[in-house]
Structure formats: C-alpha cells, structure tokens
Design a protein around this motif. Sequence first.
Motif, PDB file in Angstrom:
ATOM      1  N   GLU A 241       2.692  -5.573   6.363  1.00  0.00           N
ATOM      2  CA  GLU A 241       1.767  -6.239   5.186  1.00  0.00           C
ATOM      3  C   GLU A 241       2.498  -7.425   4.679  1.00  0.00           C
ATOM      4  O   GLU A 241       3.321  -7.934   5.238  1.00  0.00           O
ATOM      5  CB  GLU A 241       1.775  -5.240   4.064  1.00  0.00           C
ATOM      6  CG  GLU A 241       1.272  -3.807   4.688  1.00  0.00           C
ATOM      7  CD  GLU A 241       0.904  -2.837   3.457  1.00  0.00           C
ATOM      8  OE1 GLU A 241       1.597  -2.718   2.378  1.00  0.00           O
ATOM      9  OE2 GLU A 241       0.078  -1.937   3.627  1.00  0.00           O
TER      10      GLU A 241
ATOM     11  N   PHE B 104       1.323   2.777   2.634  1.00  0.00           N
ATOM     12  CA  PHE B 104       0.648   3.797   3.688  1.00  0.00           C
ATOM     13  C   PHE B 104       1.316   3.266   4.958  1.00  0.00           C
ATOM     14  O   PHE B 104       1.158   2.010   5.480  1.00  0.00           O
ATOM     15  CB  PHE B 104      -0.840   3.418   3.642  1.00  0.00           C
ATOM     16  CG  PHE B 104      -1.493   4.355   4.437  1.00  0.00           C
ATOM     17  CD1 PHE B 104      -1.554   5.785   4.184  1.00  0.00           C
ATOM     18  CD2 PHE B 104      -1.970   4.174   5.789  1.00  0.00           C
ATOM     19  CE1 PHE B 104      -2.136   6.591   4.989  1.00  0.00           C
ATOM     20  CE2 PHE B 104      -2.800   4.910   6.439  1.00  0.00           C
ATOM     21  CZ  PHE B 104      -3.097   6.326   6.170  1.00  0.00           C
TER      22      PHE B 104
ATOM     23  N   SER C  27       0.879  -1.125  -0.011  1.00  0.00           N
ATOM     24  CA  SER C  27       0.014  -0.117  -0.016  1.00  0.00           C
ATOM     25  C   SER C  27       0.949   1.127   0.088  1.00  0.00           C
ATOM     26  O   SER C  27       0.374   2.285  -0.411  1.00  0.00           O
ATOM     27  CB  SER C  27      -0.784   0.010   1.286  1.00  0.00           C
ATOM     28  OG  SER C  27      -0.251   0.434   2.329  1.00  0.00           O
TER      29      SER C  27
ATOM     30  N   GLU D  34      -2.058  -0.506  14.977  1.00  0.00           N
ATOM     31  CA  GLU D  34      -2.884  -0.548  16.389  1.00  0.00           C
ATOM     32  C   GLU D  34      -2.778  -2.159  16.958  1.00  0.00           C
ATOM     33  O   GLU D  34      -2.706  -2.405  18.312  1.00  0.00           O
ATOM     34  CB  GLU D  34      -4.233  -0.265  16.199  1.00  0.00           C
ATOM     35  CG  GLU D  34      -4.321   1.449  15.797  1.00  0.00           C
ATOM     36  CD  GLU D  34      -4.491   1.502  14.404  1.00  0.00           C
ATOM     37  OE1 GLU D  34      -3.888   0.395  13.567  1.00  0.00           O
ATOM     38  OE2 GLU D  34      -5.384   2.054  13.944  1.00  0.00           O
TER      39      GLU D  34
ATOM     40  N   ASN E  86       2.238  -1.042  11.067  1.00  0.00           N
ATOM     41  CA  ASN E  86       1.712  -2.114   9.910  1.00  0.00           C
ATOM     42  C   ASN E  86       2.647  -3.073   9.420  1.00  0.00           C
ATOM     43  O   ASN E  86       3.636  -2.620   9.024  1.00  0.00           O
ATOM     44  CB  ASN E  86       0.295  -1.630   9.228  1.00  0.00           C
ATOM     45  CG  ASN E  86       1.232  -0.583   8.236  1.00  0.00           C
ATOM     46  OD1 ASN E  86       2.191   0.385   8.820  1.00  0.00           O
ATOM     47  ND2 ASN E  86       0.869  -0.241   7.035  1.00  0.00           N
TER      48      ASN E  86
ATOM     49  N   CYS F 290      -7.626   7.415  11.106  1.00  0.00           N
ATOM     50  CA  CYS F 290      -8.593   6.883  12.027  1.00  0.00           C
ATOM     51  C   CYS F 290      -8.484   5.273  11.935  1.00  0.00           C
ATOM     52  O   CYS F 290      -8.108   4.799  11.170  1.00  0.00           O
ATOM     53  CB  CYS F 290     -10.177   7.020  11.336  1.00  0.00           C
ATOM     54  SG  CYS F 290     -11.480   6.415  12.159  1.00  0.00           S
ATOM     55  N   PRO F 291      -8.303   4.718  13.259  1.00  0.00           N
ATOM     56  CA  PRO F 291      -8.239   3.304  13.512  1.00  0.00           C
ATOM     57  C   PRO F 291      -9.239   2.672  12.818  1.00  0.00           C
ATOM     58  O   PRO F 291     -10.521   2.915  12.821  1.00  0.00           O
ATOM     59  CB  PRO F 291      -8.384   3.032  14.952  1.00  0.00           C
ATOM     60  CG  PRO F 291      -8.129   4.370  15.681  1.00  0.00           C
ATOM     61  CD  PRO F 291      -8.628   5.451  14.498  1.00  0.00           C
TER      62      PRO F 291
HETATM   63  N1  THU Z   1      -3.703   0.309   8.723  1.00  0.00           N
HETATM   64  C1  THU Z   1      -3.489   0.256   9.919  1.00  0.00           C
HETATM   65  O1  THU Z   1      -2.069  -0.314  10.228  1.00  0.00           O
HETATM   66  N2  THU Z   1      -4.183   0.803  10.873  1.00  0.00           N
HETATM   67  C2  THU Z   1      -5.473   0.844  10.695  1.00  0.00           C
HETATM   68  O2  THU Z   1      -6.262   1.178  11.350  1.00  0.00           O
HETATM   69  C3  THU Z   1      -5.951   1.028   9.280  1.00  0.00           C
HETATM   70  C4  THU Z   1      -5.032   0.654   8.047  1.00  0.00           C
HETATM   71  C5  THU Z   1      -2.789  -0.051   7.462  1.00  0.00           C
HETATM   72  C6  THU Z   1      -3.195  -1.570   6.932  1.00  0.00           C
HETATM   73  C7  THU Z   1      -2.499  -1.492   5.572  1.00  0.00           C
HETATM   74  O3  THU Z   1      -1.087  -2.028   5.783  1.00  0.00           O
HETATM   75  C8  THU Z   1      -2.530   0.185   5.244  1.00  0.00           C
HETATM   76  O4  THU Z   1      -2.852   0.745   6.392  1.00  0.00           O
HETATM   77  C9  THU Z   1      -3.589   0.540   4.224  1.00  0.00           C
HETATM   78  O5  THU Z   1      -4.637  -0.346   4.256  1.00  0.00           O
END
Ligand code: THU
Length: 133
Positions: free
Chosen positions: A47, A27, A25, A58, A45, A91-92
């Motif tokens: 992946e 992200f 991602s 989280e 995170n 946002c979580p």
């Molecule tokens: N992700 C998180 O780590 N926490 C969240 O609350 C939302 C999404 C991560 C999962 C994935 O690796 C990336 O953000 C994109 O969805």
Amino acid sequence: MNGNLYGELFQTAVKAAEKAYADYSGFRVGAALLSADGRVFTGCNIENSSYSLTICAERTAVFKAVSEGVREFAAIAVVGSSGGDFSKPCCPCGACLQVLGEFCGGDLPVILADGTYKLSDFMPITFTKENLK
Ligand code: THU
C-alpha cells in the motif's frame, strides 16, 4: 495428485501475506503463482499513503515473474485476511483478473481458501489483444 501441490501453494501464499505492507487497510493479501516450469513467484499487497498507488498481491507476483522472463503459468493461490485467519476466501479483484488474463487462459486454476476455481469462473468474457485488431 494436484491436491498436495495446491495445498503447498496455498501455504506459500499465506507466508507471502506476512510480507504485506498494509498500513492503511490492515488487510494482508498473499499470492503464490506457479509457473509452467515449476517455479513459484510470491506476491503481497504493497500500500501507499497515496492510496491509489497500492499494488495488489496477485499483480506483484505476476510482475515479478514476467520481469524474470516467465510468462507461462500453471496455477495461482490467493489468500487475504485482516486478522491472520486465512480460512475465508479472498477473491482476486478485477484489475488482477485482467492482468492474469493477459498471460493465462481461462482454465488457470485459482486456489482460494474454499476450493479451486478457474480464472474464467471470475471473468468469463475478457478484453484481450484480440479486441485491439
Ligand atoms: N488487494 C489485493 O492485494 N488483491 C486483491 O485482489 C484485492 C485487494 C489488496 C489491496 C489493498 O491493499 C487491500 O487488499 C484492501 O483493498
């Protein structure tokens, strides 16, 4: 008084996001979970090429803490960004809210880039062990 503490927790979450493994991602998410006894558990995170096996920042933080015997929490900071600018709130996700809800009450402060929320702001009614009775 909490402002400074929460600011530090936020910065710790930013640091944790540097460890994110977000090859798919792009992200990067970081979390910093403050326990009731004052310890901080970080998470990022992680992946996977089998996408659905990805774990959020989280939940990484919660699982680290619980696996160390810590189950009481005072606050969590969460940041996320695809470019290194963590000024927009992240946002979580629902899965993480549910996992946080297992161990934290609705009053848990959730620190995002635009302010401090409560867990119950995101998830006012939850599925809990009470529902299993
Ligand atoms: N992700 C998180 O780590 N926490 C969240 O609350 C939302 C999404 C991560 C999962 C994935 O690796 C990336 O953000 C994109 O969805």
